[in-house]
Design an enzyme around this catalytic site. Structure first.
Site, PDB file in Angstrom:
ATOM      1  N   GLU A   1      -9.628  -0.430  -1.652  1.00 35.94           N
ATOM      2  CA  GLU A   1      -9.267   0.977  -1.395  1.00 35.94           C
ATOM      3  C   GLU A   1      -9.380   1.811  -2.667  1.00 35.94           C
ATOM      4  O   GLU A   1      -9.723   2.987  -2.620  1.00 35.94           O
ATOM      5  CB  GLU A   1      -7.857   1.046  -0.778  1.00 35.94           C
ATOM      6  CG  GLU A   1      -7.884   0.585   0.669  1.00 35.94           C
ATOM      7  CD  GLU A   1      -6.649  -0.175   1.128  1.00 35.94           C
ATOM      8  OE1 GLU A   1      -5.580  -0.023   0.535  1.00 35.94           O
ATOM      9  OE2 GLU A   1      -6.791  -0.956   2.104  1.00 35.94           O
TER      10      GLU A   1
ATOM     11  N   LYS B   1       0.856  -1.206   0.000  1.00 43.11           N
ATOM     12  CA  LYS B   1       0.000   0.000   0.000  1.00 43.11           C
ATOM     13  C   LYS B   1       0.888   1.251   0.000  1.00 43.11           C
ATOM     14  O   LYS B   1       1.933   1.237  -0.656  1.00 43.11           O
ATOM     15  CB  LYS B   1      -0.985  -0.049   1.170  1.00 43.11           C
ATOM     16  CG  LYS B   1      -1.772  -1.355   1.184  1.00 43.11           C
ATOM     17  CD  LYS B   1      -2.928  -1.380   2.140  1.00 43.11           C
ATOM     18  CE  LYS B   1      -3.602  -2.732   2.072  1.00 43.11           C
ATOM     19  NZ  LYS B   1      -4.814  -2.803   2.866  1.00 43.11           N
TER      20      LYS B   1
ATOM     21  N   GLU C   1     -11.027 -10.409  -0.902  1.00 44.25           N
ATOM     22  CA  GLU C   1     -10.682  -9.595   0.263  1.00 44.25           C
ATOM     23  C   GLU C   1     -11.957  -8.950   0.826  1.00 44.25           C
ATOM     24  O   GLU C   1     -12.391  -7.892   0.319  1.00 44.25           O
ATOM     25  CB  GLU C   1      -9.703  -8.488  -0.135  1.00 44.25           C
ATOM     26  CG  GLU C   1      -8.404  -9.002  -0.699  1.00 44.25           C
ATOM     27  CD  GLU C   1      -7.269  -7.991  -0.506  1.00 44.25           C
ATOM     28  OE1 GLU C   1      -6.260  -8.396   0.069  1.00 44.25           O
ATOM     29  OE2 GLU C   1      -7.413  -6.829  -0.899  1.00 44.25           O
TER      30      GLU C   1
ATOM     31  N   GLY D   1      -7.343  -4.629   7.240  1.00 40.12           N
ATOM     32  CA  GLY D   1      -6.762  -3.685   8.197  1.00 40.12           C
ATOM     33  C   GLY D   1      -7.500  -3.607   9.522  1.00 40.12           C
ATOM     34  O   GLY D   1      -7.278  -2.689  10.308  1.00 40.12           O
TER      35      GLY D   1
HETATM   36  P1  13P Z   1      -4.352  -6.260   5.760  1.00 39.84           P
HETATM   37  O1  13P Z   1      -3.572  -7.537   5.641  1.00 39.84           O
HETATM   38  O2  13P Z   1      -3.579  -5.131   6.354  1.00 39.84           O
HETATM   39  O3  13P Z   1      -5.687  -6.497   6.410  1.00 39.84           O
HETATM   40  O4  13P Z   1      -4.664  -5.779   4.245  1.00 39.84           O
HETATM   41  C1  13P Z   1      -5.158  -6.692   3.338  1.00 39.84           C
HETATM   42  C2  13P Z   1      -5.128  -6.083   1.998  1.00 39.84           C
HETATM   43  O5  13P Z   1      -5.826  -5.134   1.715  1.00 39.84           O
HETATM   44  C3  13P Z   1      -4.190  -6.658   1.027  1.00 39.84           C
HETATM   45  O6  13P Z   1      -4.426  -6.163  -0.259  1.00 39.84           O
END
Ligand code: 13P
Length: 252
Positions: free
Chosen positions: A97, A12, A167, A173
């Site tokens: 996102e 990210k 996801e 997150g």
């Molecule tokens: P997290 O592992 O921080 O929950 O994020 C997952 C994600 O969005 C991977 O693309």
């Protein structure tokens, strides 16, 4: 056909310094990694080229986004053709996102996916439902509606260059990982949908990976599920525990 286990690290908008980037690379380069696993890391675009040089060759590099046009007056964008030219083999598209914060519709994601595959990239295509959608019992419908525009644009052969990342938005997150039953059910539904909407071959050969609060603690159980072919890891991909996630299939 056996599906090769796939572990991706989505950095990210991290790391925030070259020093942090070097520390992540050091951990990955010095670790003992299961060589039966395909490992891909997706840094911010400013670090793509340096990571191509710095990281061990067995780890592939991915962009986090690209545009559907190959060149022209599109300020701030990177094209699939430019990524291919730079030696970057993968791109993440349709991350939640990007869908929510940057208003990318499933149609836009589908156009980008087609452009990326046509240019020679492999795509980590993200789908997933919100908490409200899960609670309303429409998870399968939502995920199918995100895949449908992609299915319309891709040829059957294009699917060999697609990895689907399931996801759930509520798990990203948050520290709230999907239960093994929830992950298996949705992965199975996605595979059944591919079989109906594309072909049995594509359903059997396409890797469907799970993302959302994956950690060293919860990865081993998820990795045993028949329809979970790997992980897309956010926060934990910046930490040494990413190595344990890559090695989640390995018997200790
Ligand atoms: P997290 O592992 O921080 O929950 O994020 C997952 C994600 O969005 C991977 O693309």
């Amino acid at each position: 056909m056996a599906r090769k286990f796939f572990v991706g690290g989505n950095f990210k908008l991290n790391p925030v310094s070259r020093e942090q980037k070097k520390a992540i690379v050091k951990v990955l380069n010095e670790a003992e990694l299961d060589d039966a696993v395909e490992v891909v890391i997706a840094p911010p675009s400013i670090y793509l080229l340096s990571l191509l040089e710095l990281v061990r060759p067995s780890i592939k590099i991915s962009a986090q986004n690209c545009y559907s046009k190959s060149s022209g007056a599109f300020t701030g964008e990177i094209s699939a053709a430019q990524l291919v030219d730079a030696g970057v083999p993968y791109v993440i598209l349709g991350h939640s996102e990007r869908r929510t914060l940057f208003h990318e519709t499933s149609e836009i994601v589908a156009e980008k996916t087609k452009a990326a595959v046509d240019a020679g990239l492999s795509v980590i295509l993200c789908v997933g439902e919100s908490l409200a959608e899960r609670e309303a019992g429409v998870t399968a419908k939502v995920v199918e509606s995100q895949l449908e525009p992609v299915i319309k644009l891709l040829n059957e052969k294009d699917w060999s260059n697609i990895v689907i990342a399931y996801e759930p938005v509520w798990a990203i997150g948050t520290g709230k990982v999907a239960s093994p039953a929830q992950a298996q059910e949705t992965h199975h539904d996605i595979r059944a949908y591919l079989s109906k909407a594309v072909s049995q071959d594509v359903a059997e050969s396409t890797r469907i990976i799970y993302g959302g609060s994956v950690s060293a603690k919860n990865c081993k159980e998820l990795a045993t599920l028949p329809d979970v072919d790997g992980f897309l890891v956010g926060g934990a991909s910046l930490k040494p525990e990413f190595v344990d996630i890559i090695n989640s299939k390995k018997v200790a």
